[in-house]
Design a protein around this motif. Structure first.
Motif, PDB file in Angstrom:
ATOM      1  N   MET A  64       0.992  -1.196   0.100  1.00  0.00           N
ATOM      2  CA  MET A  64      -0.095  -0.162  -0.113  1.00  0.00           C
ATOM      3  C   MET A  64       0.929   1.262   0.021  1.00  0.00           C
ATOM      4  O   MET A  64       0.750   2.072  -0.706  1.00  0.00           O
ATOM      5  N   THR A  65       1.771   1.276   0.911  1.00  0.00           N
ATOM      6  CA  THR A  65       2.690   2.502   0.989  1.00  0.00           C
ATOM      7  C   THR A  65       3.305   2.785  -0.008  1.00  0.00           C
ATOM      8  O   THR A  65       3.741   3.696  -0.451  1.00  0.00           O
ATOM      9  N   SER A  66       3.888   1.483  -0.876  1.00  0.00           N
ATOM     10  CA  SER A  66       4.867   1.564  -1.862  1.00  0.00           C
ATOM     11  C   SER A  66       4.088   2.325  -3.137  1.00  0.00           C
ATOM     12  O   SER A  66       4.738   2.982  -3.665  1.00  0.00           O
ATOM     13  N   ARG A  67       2.887   1.917  -3.259  1.00  0.00           N
ATOM     14  CA  ARG A  67       1.949   2.320  -4.225  1.00  0.00           C
ATOM     15  C   ARG A  67       1.855   3.708  -3.846  1.00  0.00           C
ATOM     16  O   ARG A  67       1.748   4.657  -4.919  1.00  0.00           O
ATOM     17  N   MET A  68       1.949   4.180  -2.917  1.00  0.00           N
ATOM     18  CA  MET A  68       1.615   5.730  -2.460  1.00  0.00           C
ATOM     19  C   MET A  68       2.959   6.355  -2.934  1.00  0.00           C
ATOM     20  O   MET A  68       2.751   7.512  -3.651  1.00  0.00           O
ATOM     21  N   LEU A  69       4.197   5.757  -2.522  1.00  0.00           N
ATOM     22  CA  LEU A  69       5.175   6.433  -3.280  1.00  0.00           C
ATOM     23  C   LEU A  69       5.432   6.493  -4.751  1.00  0.00           C
ATOM     24  O   LEU A  69       5.682   7.547  -4.985  1.00  0.00           O
ATOM     25  N   ALA A  76      -7.696  12.901   0.751  1.00  0.00           N
ATOM     26  CA  ALA A  76      -7.068  11.405   0.869  1.00  0.00           C
ATOM     27  C   ALA A  76      -6.752  11.020  -0.781  1.00  0.00           C
ATOM     28  O   ALA A  76      -5.958  10.450  -0.924  1.00  0.00           O
ATOM     29  N   SER A  77      -7.827  11.429  -1.660  1.00  0.00           N
ATOM     30  CA  SER A  77      -7.670  11.031  -3.015  1.00  0.00           C
ATOM     31  C   SER A  77      -6.481  11.877  -3.668  1.00  0.00           C
ATOM     32  O   SER A  77      -5.687  11.119  -4.515  1.00  0.00           O
ATOM     33  N   MET A  78      -6.554  12.852  -3.457  1.00  0.00           N
ATOM     34  CA  MET A  78      -5.645  13.779  -3.979  1.00  0.00           C
ATOM     35  C   MET A  78      -3.963  13.566  -3.612  1.00  0.00           C
ATOM     36  O   MET A  78      -2.961  13.648  -4.351  1.00  0.00           O
ATOM     37  N   LEU A  79      -3.807  12.957  -2.395  1.00  0.00           N
ATOM     38  CA  LEU A  79      -2.538  12.674  -1.606  1.00  0.00           C
ATOM     39  C   LEU A  79      -2.311  11.256  -2.007  1.00  0.00           C
ATOM     40  O   LEU A  79      -1.305  10.750  -1.428  1.00  0.00           O
ATOM     41  N   ARG A  80      -3.205  10.438  -2.649  1.00  0.00           N
ATOM     42  CA  ARG A  80      -3.364   9.092  -2.657  1.00  0.00           C
ATOM     43  C   ARG A  80      -2.928   8.519  -1.437  1.00  0.00           C
ATOM     44  O   ARG A  80      -1.778   7.713  -1.358  1.00  0.00           O
ATOM     45  N   LEU A  81      -3.460   8.380  -0.184  1.00  0.00           N
ATOM     46  CA  LEU A  81      -3.176   8.195   1.110  1.00  0.00           C
ATOM     47  C   LEU A  81      -3.523   6.523   0.918  1.00  0.00           C
ATOM     48  O   LEU A  81      -4.290   6.177   0.073  1.00  0.00           O
ATOM     49  N   PRO A  82      -3.081   5.734   1.730  1.00  0.00           N
ATOM     50  CA  PRO A  82      -3.318   4.370   1.807  1.00  0.00           C
ATOM     51  C   PRO A  82      -4.873   4.218   1.856  1.00  0.00           C
ATOM     52  O   PRO A  82      -5.408   3.246   0.996  1.00  0.00           O
ATOM     53  N   LYS A  83      -5.510   4.978   2.620  1.00  0.00           N
ATOM     54  CA  LYS A  83      -6.935   5.026   2.665  1.00  0.00           C
ATOM     55  C   LYS A  83      -7.754   5.089   1.602  1.00  0.00           C
ATOM     56  O   LYS A  83      -8.763   4.417   0.982  1.00  0.00           O
ATOM     57  N   HIS A  84      -7.174   5.719   0.327  1.00  0.00           N
ATOM     58  CA  HIS A  84      -7.818   5.863  -1.100  1.00  0.00           C
ATOM     59  C   HIS A  84      -7.532   4.362  -1.747  1.00  0.00           C
ATOM     60  O   HIS A  84      -8.736   4.114  -2.232  1.00  0.00           O
ATOM     61  N   TYR A  85      -6.537   3.837  -1.583  1.00  0.00           N
ATOM     62  CA  TYR A  85      -6.151   2.686  -2.341  1.00  0.00           C
ATOM     63  C   TYR A  85      -7.263   1.509  -1.767  1.00  0.00           C
ATOM     64  O   TYR A  85      -7.989   0.839  -2.494  1.00  0.00           O
ATOM     65  N   ARG A  86      -7.370   1.731  -0.445  1.00  0.00           N
ATOM     66  CA  ARG A  86      -8.095   0.600   0.215  1.00  0.00           C
ATOM     67  C   ARG A  86      -9.593   0.682  -0.309  1.00  0.00           C
ATOM     68  O   ARG A  86     -10.325  -0.408  -0.441  1.00  0.00           O
ATOM     69  N   GLU A  87     -10.153   1.985  -0.263  1.00  0.00           N
ATOM     70  CA  GLU A  87     -11.553   2.135  -0.514  1.00  0.00           C
ATOM     71  C   GLU A  87     -12.033   1.869  -1.928  1.00  0.00           C
ATOM     72  O   GLU A  87     -12.856   1.348  -2.196  1.00  0.00           O
ATOM     73  N   GLU A  88     -10.931   2.518  -2.742  1.00  0.00           N
ATOM     74  CA  GLU A  88     -11.127   2.306  -4.241  1.00  0.00           C
ATOM     75  C   GLU A  88     -11.275   0.801  -4.677  1.00  0.00           C
ATOM     76  O   GLU A  88     -12.020   0.371  -5.164  1.00  0.00           O
ATOM     77  N   GLY A  89     -10.367   0.067  -3.902  1.00  0.00           N
ATOM     78  CA  GLY A  89     -10.305  -1.176  -4.186  1.00  0.00           C
ATOM     79  C   GLY A  89     -11.420  -2.044  -3.632  1.00  0.00           C
ATOM     80  O   GLY A  89     -12.036  -2.766  -4.433  1.00  0.00           O
ATOM     81  N   ARG A  90     -11.997  -1.597  -2.652  1.00  0.00           N
ATOM     82  CA  ARG A  90     -13.163  -2.237  -1.878  1.00  0.00           C
ATOM     83  C   ARG A  90     -14.289  -2.011  -2.875  1.00  0.00           C
ATOM     84  O   ARG A  90     -15.045  -2.974  -3.253  1.00  0.00           O
ATOM     85  N   LEU A  91     -14.492  -0.942  -3.370  1.00  0.00           N
ATOM     86  CA  LEU A  91     -15.566  -0.469  -3.972  1.00  0.00           C
ATOM     87  C   LEU A  91     -15.521  -1.107  -5.406  1.00  0.00           C
ATOM     88  O   LEU A  91     -16.554  -1.574  -5.910  1.00  0.00           O
ATOM     89  N   ARG A  92     -14.339  -1.453  -5.911  1.00  0.00           N
ATOM     90  CA  ARG A  92     -14.052  -2.102  -7.376  1.00  0.00           C
ATOM     91  C   ARG A  92     -14.587  -3.581  -7.068  1.00  0.00           C
ATOM     92  O   ARG A  92     -15.133  -4.159  -7.748  1.00  0.00           O
ATOM     93  N   GLU A  93     -14.055  -4.054  -5.762  1.00  0.00           N
ATOM     94  CA  GLU A  93     -14.372  -5.545  -5.669  1.00  0.00           C
ATOM     95  C   GLU A  93     -15.973  -5.826  -5.571  1.00  0.00           C
ATOM     96  O   GLU A  93     -16.396  -6.658  -6.030  1.00  0.00           O
TER      97      GLU A  93
END
Lengths: 352, 265
Positions: free
Chosen positions: A1-6, B114-131
């Motif tokens: 996750m963090t690596s994707r962020m970076l 969170a989306s603009m900064l691409r925080l881990p939360k963004h990836y987690r949520e987008e992934g969940r919705l996609r799933e």
């Protein structure tokens, strides 16, 4: 996750460094005139990108984008000329890192423009239809006339002597004033692209798109369409204000007539030409529209001694629209096109 | 037992036309109710009132006891009423997956920054919705077309996508407006089976508008018949089938007129 962020910061970083390399070349081998045009190109890129969010992605029709540029430009210029207003000091950095002040001016210009965007957008975006076009057109005329008659910002004479960043000494290197300004402009160009791209490729951006596609269906899917439209408009206004700030400190002179209806139309031409709903299209078209009259048509005029710049300019635009009615890229991005050229399937998982 | 969705004395007037006249509806949780009637009977108007697109001239709509009248369509959707459209309203230029993701966006837990900064939360949520979206698409066998432009799908699949999109909002009540329109007999039968299944699996309450009487008879427990905005009959399919008022509305009372039945069938 963090690596994707970076990893997600890698391409903007590459873009920024790429722009810096171009900047060094410009600084070494080109004259001041070319350098100024390049800075204007950066302003236009930011303007086109930001307007595309409203007109291209959210499907609204604003025809007064120049007014937010004007607001940003005048606020930024005024702050740099009179750094102390209402007892607040806006020149907060020492002389050695003087250039950081220009970031503060740009942010202030952007915020005031965004506030204006909110005030204009809130009532007119509640309604469906062409109200936004009428209101933005009216608003831009009002602001232009106010600027024209306000002596504190120079009135019709315009605002003179707007400072630009000083040369910057970095150890043995000295960055010329152009280069410092260019670095600031590049920073904002990359930031604008980055913010818009990331918005579009997220839940929030899909809401913009849904409003463009079908407002009634979007509402039925639980999307607060008014809020989404106002949000797009405010973000767009912010970046237009930032573009104004860059313009002010590049040109060092502001005049209300610069921000007339023609300027707004220019930006609309850029996004239509580049493709409504294509960020990379906006960048390419903004460069094209900035460079064509200056680097192609002006030399042509000097060579032939006939002034048919505007004729060629118009014919070019008409031809463009005949040959590519959906704009250069349509609603696709340059990455999609590259991918389809390589024969891969266009997936956007990578982008999110 | 209290009704989940309730319409009380709803009247909708457009100028001189009473599109819906004193309409009453009580949907119990878990019910599958059919709403039928000839063309122009006011069925879609009822849907538009229930989802807040129209504000009723008089009367009120309640969901789980709360009055929906002052709410805007997106707020009603967030409370748990979702719908499909008779004249398909997909986000045509977007791909199938995005259509579903837009509908599920109200359940995203991350903000714009969170989306603009691409925080881990963004990836987690987008992934969940996609799933989630992919799982829903699978039910309707649309998962292989996830990247296709919605407007390019065949008609029947567009109708299915409308249902998937409505399901993605995670509704309590699902309003289906002629989901089988334009489908052939076999496709329709498949679709009705799927509707019965999702209703079980997602514990949905369904209100179904349908033109084809035979089809509604098959899966609905209860049927309301509208004609000229007036509820002329309601009850079990067996009862509706024999109700002379319904037969009259569908076939006309004037049997001398040669095409009396064709107009409405």
């Amino acid at each position: 996750m963090t690596s994707r962020m970076l990893k997600s910061w890698l391409s903007p970083l590459i873009a920024f460094v790429g722009m810096l390399v171009i900047g060094v070349v410009l600084d070494q081998f080109f004259n001041q005139y070319v350098q100024l045009i390049i800075l204007f190109a950066c302003t236009n890129i930011i303007l086109a990108l930001s307007l595309n969010l409203v007109n291209g992605f959210t499907g609204q029709f604003s025809i007064g984008h120049a007014v937010f540029m004007a607001i940003g430009a005048y606020v930024s210029a005024y702050l740099s000329l009179r750094p102390e207003i209402f007892g607040v000091k806006f020149t907060m950095f020492p002389e050695a890192i003087d250039y950081l002040n220009y970031l503060v001016y740009a942010v202030c210009g952007g915020l005031v423009a965004a506030a204006a965007g909110w005030v204009v957008g809130l009532p007119s975006l509640r309604l469906r239809g062409d109200y936004l076009a009428i209101v933005t057109l009216g608003f831009s005329e009002i602001i232009r006339v106010i600027l024209l008659n306000t002596q504190a910002v120079g009135g019709a004479r315009g605002l003179f002597g707007i400072p630009r960043p000083d040369a910057l000494a970095l150890g043995p290197l000295t960055l010329s004033p152009f280069l410092v300004m260019y670095v600031l402009a590049s920073f904002w160009v990359v930031l604008t692209f980055l913010v818009l791209w990331r918005l579009i490729h997220s839940v929030h951006g899909r809401a913009f798109l849904s409003v463009r596609e079908d407002e009634i269906a979007a509402q039925a899917m639980g999307i607060n369409t008014t809020q989404v439209k106002v949000r797009a408009f405010v973000i767009s206004s912010f970046f237009a204000g930032v573009a104004g700030s860059i313009f002010a400190h590049s040109a060092n002179y502001l005049n209300p007539s610069t921000f007339g209806f023609t300027k707004s139309v220019d930006v609309i031409i850029m996004i239509v030409l580049g493709g409504m709903g294509s960020l990379s299209g906006s960048v390419v078209a903004a460069l094209f529209i900035t460079f064509l009259p200056e680097f192609v048509l002006r030399p042509l005029q000097e060579y032939t001694h006939i002034d048919f710049r505007m004729v060629i300019y118009s014919i070019t635009l008409v031809l463009f629209m005949v040959l590519r009615p959906k704009g250069l890229f349509g609603s696709r991005e340059i990455s999609d096109i590259a991918r389809s050229l390589r024969g891969e399937r266009s997936a956007d998982e990578r982008a999110s | 037992m209290n009704a989940l969705l309730e319409a009380r004395n709803v009247t909708m007037q457009f100028g001189g036309l009473k599109a819906v006249d004193d309409f009453n509806l009580q949907l119990q949780a878990g019910e599958l109710v059919g709403l039928i009637g000839p063309n122009g009977a006011g069925k879609t108007t009822v849907f538009n009132i229930l989802t807040g697109v129209y504000k009723p001239t008089s009367g009120s709509v309640h969901l789980g006891g709360a009055c929906l009248n002052p709410l805007r369509p997106h707020e009603i959707s967030r409370l748990g009423i979702s719908r499909t459209f008779q004249n398909i309203r997909l986000f045509r230029e977007l791909n199938v997956l995005d259509n579903v993701l837009i509908a599920s966006s109200q359940h995203a837990q991350h903000g714009m920054f969170a989306s603009m900064l691409r925080l881990p939360k963004h990836y987690r949520e987008e992934g969940r919705l996609r799933e989630n979206a992919r799982r829903l698409l699978e039910i309707f066998e649309l998962d292989t077309k996830a990247k296709a432009e919605a407007g390019s799908l065949p008609y029947g699949e567009q109708r299915k996508l409308e249902i998937v999109r409505a399901l993605a909002t995670e509704p309590k009540v699902l309003l289906l407006d002629e989901p089988a329109a334009g489908m052939n007999h076999r496709e329709t039968e498949d679709l009705m089976n799927t509707i019965a299944r999702i209703r079980r699996d997602f514990k949905l309450t369904v209100l179904l508008i349908e033109h084809d009487m035979k089809l509604v008879m098959g899966i609905c427990e209860r049927i309301l018949v509208l004609d000229h905005g007036v509820t002329i009959s309601q009850g079990t399919p067996q009862f509706i089938r024999r109700d002379p008022k319904v037969i009259a509305a569908y076939l006309g009372t004037d049997f001398n007129s040669a095409d009396g039945g064709l107009n409405h069938a």
